[in-house]
Design a protein around this motif. Structure first.
Motif, PDB file in Angstrom:
ATOM      1  N   ILE A 115      -0.652  57.228   0.443  1.00 49.67           N
ATOM      2  CA  ILE A 115      -0.718  56.839  -0.122  1.00 49.67           C
ATOM      3  C   ILE A 115      -1.075  57.186  -1.689  1.00 49.67           C
ATOM      4  CG2 ILE A 115      -1.997  54.208  -0.939  1.00 49.67           C
ATOM      5  CD1 ILE A 115      -2.442  53.629   1.970  1.00 49.67           C
ATOM      6  N   ALA A 116      -0.534  56.613  -2.178  1.00 49.09           N
ATOM      7  CA  ALA A 116      -0.432  57.420  -3.913  1.00 49.09           C
ATOM      8  C   ALA A 116      -1.387  56.265  -4.531  1.00 49.09           C
ATOM      9  CB  ALA A 116       0.068  57.251  -4.397  1.00 49.09           C
ATOM     10  N   PHE A 117      -2.822  56.836  -5.044  1.00 50.53           N
ATOM     11  CA  PHE A 117      -3.690  56.124  -6.138  1.00 50.53           C
ATOM     12  C   PHE A 117      -3.465  56.884  -7.604  1.00 50.53           C
ATOM     13  CE2 PHE A 117      -5.233  55.744  -1.950  1.00 50.53           C
ATOM     14  CZ  PHE A 117      -5.957  54.426  -1.915  1.00 50.53           C
ATOM     15  N   GLU A 118      -2.728  55.499  -8.870  1.00 50.60           N
ATOM     16  CA  GLU A 118      -2.941  55.651 -10.197  1.00 50.60           C
ATOM     17  C   GLU A 118      -3.710  55.384 -10.882  1.00 50.60           C
ATOM     18  OE1 GLU A 118      -1.198  57.887 -11.964  1.00 50.60           O
ATOM     19  OE2 GLU A 118      -0.117  59.396 -10.791  1.00 50.60           O
ATOM     20  N   ASP A 119      -3.939  54.540 -11.940  1.00 54.69           N
ATOM     21  CA  ASP A 119      -4.746  54.443 -12.870  1.00 54.69           C
ATOM     22  C   ASP A 119      -4.070  54.106 -14.276  1.00 54.69           C
ATOM     23  OD1 ASP A 119      -4.665  56.845 -14.195  1.00 54.69           O
ATOM     24  OD2 ASP A 119      -5.609  56.072 -15.917  1.00 54.69           O
ATOM     25  N   SER A 120      -1.851  54.537 -14.046  1.00 46.98           N
ATOM     26  CA  SER A 120      -1.318  54.650 -15.023  1.00 46.98           C
ATOM     27  C   SER A 120       0.227  53.797 -15.045  1.00 46.98           C
ATOM     28  CB  SER A 120      -1.559  55.576 -16.228  1.00 46.98           C
ATOM     29  OG  SER A 120      -0.135  56.948 -15.957  1.00 46.98           O
ATOM     30  N   PRO A 121       0.941  52.792 -15.890  1.00 49.19           N
ATOM     31  CA  PRO A 121       1.555  52.675 -15.426  1.00 49.19           C
ATOM     32  C   PRO A 121       2.787  53.960 -15.187  1.00 49.19           C
ATOM     33  CG  PRO A 121       1.868  51.032 -16.740  1.00 49.19           C
ATOM     34  CD  PRO A 121       0.281  52.431 -16.518  1.00 49.19           C
ATOM     35  N   HIS A 122       3.008  54.764 -15.933  1.00 50.42           N
ATOM     36  CA  HIS A 122       3.833  55.981 -15.648  1.00 50.42           C
ATOM     37  C   HIS A 122       3.821  56.172 -14.580  1.00 50.42           C
ATOM     38  CE1 HIS A 122       4.933  56.034 -19.901  1.00 50.42           C
ATOM     39  NE2 HIS A 122       4.305  56.696 -20.673  1.00 50.42           N
ATOM     40  N   GLY A 123       1.993  56.596 -13.767  1.00 48.65           N
ATOM     41  CA  GLY A 123       1.853  57.588 -12.626  1.00 48.65           C
ATOM     42  C   GLY A 123       1.763  56.270 -11.313  1.00 48.65           C
ATOM     43  N   VAL A 124       2.546  55.754 -11.359  1.00 48.34           N
ATOM     44  CA  VAL A 124       2.790  54.284 -10.627  1.00 48.34           C
ATOM     45  C   VAL A 124       4.959  54.783 -10.578  1.00 48.34           C
ATOM     46  CG1 VAL A 124       3.778  51.926  -9.930  1.00 48.34           C
ATOM     47  CG2 VAL A 124       1.188  52.278 -10.577  1.00 48.34           C
ATOM     48  N   ARG A 125       5.469  54.501 -11.581  1.00 50.93           N
ATOM     49  CA  ARG A 125       6.236  54.738 -11.943  1.00 50.93           C
ATOM     50  C   ARG A 125       6.749  56.251 -10.499  1.00 50.93           C
ATOM     51  NH1 ARG A 125       6.607  52.007 -16.586  1.00 50.93           N
ATOM     52  NH2 ARG A 125       6.449  54.143 -17.681  1.00 50.93           N
ATOM     53  N   ALA A 126       5.813  57.255 -10.969  1.00 52.09           N
ATOM     54  CA  ALA A 126       6.346  59.049 -10.539  1.00 52.09           C
ATOM     55  C   ALA A 126       6.085  58.798  -9.392  1.00 52.09           C
ATOM     56  CB  ALA A 126       5.448  59.621 -10.874  1.00 52.09           C
ATOM     57  N   ALA A 127       4.912  58.067  -8.272  1.00 48.27           N
ATOM     58  CA  ALA A 127       5.128  57.640  -6.919  1.00 48.27           C
ATOM     59  C   ALA A 127       5.801  56.659  -6.003  1.00 48.27           C
ATOM     60  CB  ALA A 127       3.075  57.089  -6.962  1.00 48.27           C
ATOM     61  N   LYS A 128       6.008  55.537  -6.549  1.00 46.36           N
ATOM     62  CA  LYS A 128       6.888  55.030  -6.392  1.00 46.36           C
ATOM     63  C   LYS A 128       8.579  55.520  -6.588  1.00 46.36           C
ATOM     64  CE  LYS A 128       6.690  51.303  -4.880  1.00 46.36           C
ATOM     65  NZ  LYS A 128       6.369  50.982  -3.752  1.00 46.36           N
ATOM     66  N   ALA A 129       9.242  56.533  -7.457  1.00 46.53           N
ATOM     67  CA  ALA A 129      10.399  56.357  -7.716  1.00 46.53           C
ATOM     68  C   ALA A 129      10.221  58.619  -6.380  1.00 46.53           C
ATOM     69  CB  ALA A 129      10.492  57.413  -9.206  1.00 46.53           C
ATOM     70  N   ALA A 130       8.673  58.464  -5.868  1.00 47.04           N
ATOM     71  CA  ALA A 130       8.881  59.178  -4.493  1.00 47.04           C
ATOM     72  C   ALA A 130       8.673  58.462  -3.207  1.00 47.04           C
ATOM     73  CB  ALA A 130       7.558  60.257  -4.836  1.00 47.04           C
ATOM     74  N   ASN A 131       9.137  57.372  -3.019  1.00 47.02           N
ATOM     75  CA  ASN A 131       8.913  56.319  -2.424  1.00 47.02           C
ATOM     76  C   ASN A 131       7.694  56.214  -1.623  1.00 47.02           C
ATOM     77  OD1 ASN A 131      11.530  55.667  -2.764  1.00 47.02           O
ATOM     78  ND2 ASN A 131      11.809  57.342  -1.994  1.00 47.02           N
ATOM     79  N   ILE A 132       6.819  56.333  -2.007  1.00 49.71           N
ATOM     80  CA  ILE A 132       4.849  56.396  -1.468  1.00 49.71           C
ATOM     81  C   ILE A 132       4.568  55.266  -2.274  1.00 49.71           C
ATOM     82  CG2 ILE A 132       2.692  56.944  -1.870  1.00 49.71           C
ATOM     83  CD1 ILE A 132       4.565  59.958  -2.616  1.00 49.71           C
ATOM     84  N   PRO A 133       3.866  54.372  -0.735  1.00 51.31           N
ATOM     85  CA  PRO A 133       3.075  53.047  -1.099  1.00 51.31           C
ATOM     86  C   PRO A 133       1.748  53.548  -2.415  1.00 51.31           C
ATOM     87  CG  PRO A 133       3.637  53.570   0.732  1.00 51.31           C
ATOM     88  CD  PRO A 133       3.839  54.878   0.573  1.00 51.31           C
ATOM     89  N   THR A 134       2.047  52.709  -3.411  1.00 53.01           N
ATOM     90  CA  THR A 134       1.765  52.846  -4.325  1.00 53.01           C
ATOM     91  C   THR A 134      -0.232  52.059  -4.200  1.00 53.01           C
ATOM     92  OG1 THR A 134       2.932  54.464  -5.493  1.00 53.01           O
ATOM     93  CG2 THR A 134       0.642  53.411  -6.369  1.00 53.01           C
ATOM     94  N   VAL A 135      -1.203  52.230  -4.898  1.00 51.42           N
ATOM     95  CA  VAL A 135      -1.968  51.633  -5.310  1.00 51.42           C
ATOM     96  C   VAL A 135      -2.343  52.285  -7.247  1.00 51.42           C
ATOM     97  CG1 VAL A 135      -4.709  50.967  -5.095  1.00 51.42           C
ATOM     98  CG2 VAL A 135      -2.858  51.090  -2.981  1.00 51.42           C
TER      99      VAL A 135
END
Length: 217
Positions: free
Chosen positions: A162-182
């Protein structure tokens, strides 16, 4: 599939360094008689383009700007502002709960290794993380490279993290790696669009880690 690892962005997520960095840039701009537009700042959060973008913008308003002369003072100001700052509220609880559950921990950041390792040491968090992947070694966000490297180092699949992010750029990066993201926005990013995140929390105290694990299982 059971979660085996948590991967955190650093700046703005584990610690609210974003506020200090933004304040230092605002002070620099004001010292030159210019206001820094917050919408421009939003475009660089979570990337590795902050300094280049800010100096370019300042140069558009003030002739003769020398980034190399200004950079040391700005860095010193950021460190001064961060001296009394700890992890974001609730972060230590998440890390403690992760340890109790036997989850491995990683950091995926667009910032440099020197900055991230230095700040983790300052916060007393360095020994908590098995993997620290940074933007001076891998392509910065929104590319997924830091997250892909963290998965490889931690020895888990995307579905097991599970990835934890504070920015849309970060969310996009984690989702591009197919990781469920909070997404856990900080005060600077709270107004931005986190529609790509699997879960959005106003803070780490909003839900305990156990509930997050259950929701994303």
């Amino acid at each position: 599939m059971a979660t085996r690892a948590l991967i955190f962005d650093f700046d703005g997520t584990l610690a609210d360094t974003e506020a200090a960095v933004l304040q230092s840039w605002r002070e620099m701009f004001r010292d030159h008689g210019v206001e820094l537009p917050i919408d421009v700042w939003h475009t660089v959060i979570g990337t590795q383009n902050t300094a280049a973008t800010m100096f370019k913008l300042l140069a558009e308003h003030v002739a003769g700007i020398d980034p190399e002369r200004l950079r040391p003072g700005m860095r010193a100001r950021v460190r001064e502002l961060l001296e009394a700052e700890g992890p974001r509220e609730g972060v230590l609880g998440y890390l403690d709960e992760a340890a109790a559950r036997g989850l491995t921990l990683g950091v995926a950041s667009s910032s440099s290794g020197g900055w991230v390792h230095g700040q983790l040491d300052r916060l007393g968090l360095a020994t908590r993380f098995t993997s620290v992947e940074t933007g001076d070694v891998h392509a910065a966000k929104p590319c997924p490279d830091t997250y892909l490297a963290a998965l490889a180092t931690l020895g888990v699949t995307a579905a097991e993290a599970i990835a934890f992010e504070d920015s849309p750029h970060g969310v996009r990066a984690a989702k591009a790696a197919n990781i469920p993201t909070v997404a856990v926005p900080n005060p600077i990013t709270a107004s931005l669009d986190f529609g790509h995140a699997d879960l959005v929390l106003p803070s780490f105290t909003a839900k305990p880690l156990a509930e997050v694990l259950e929701l994303l299982a």
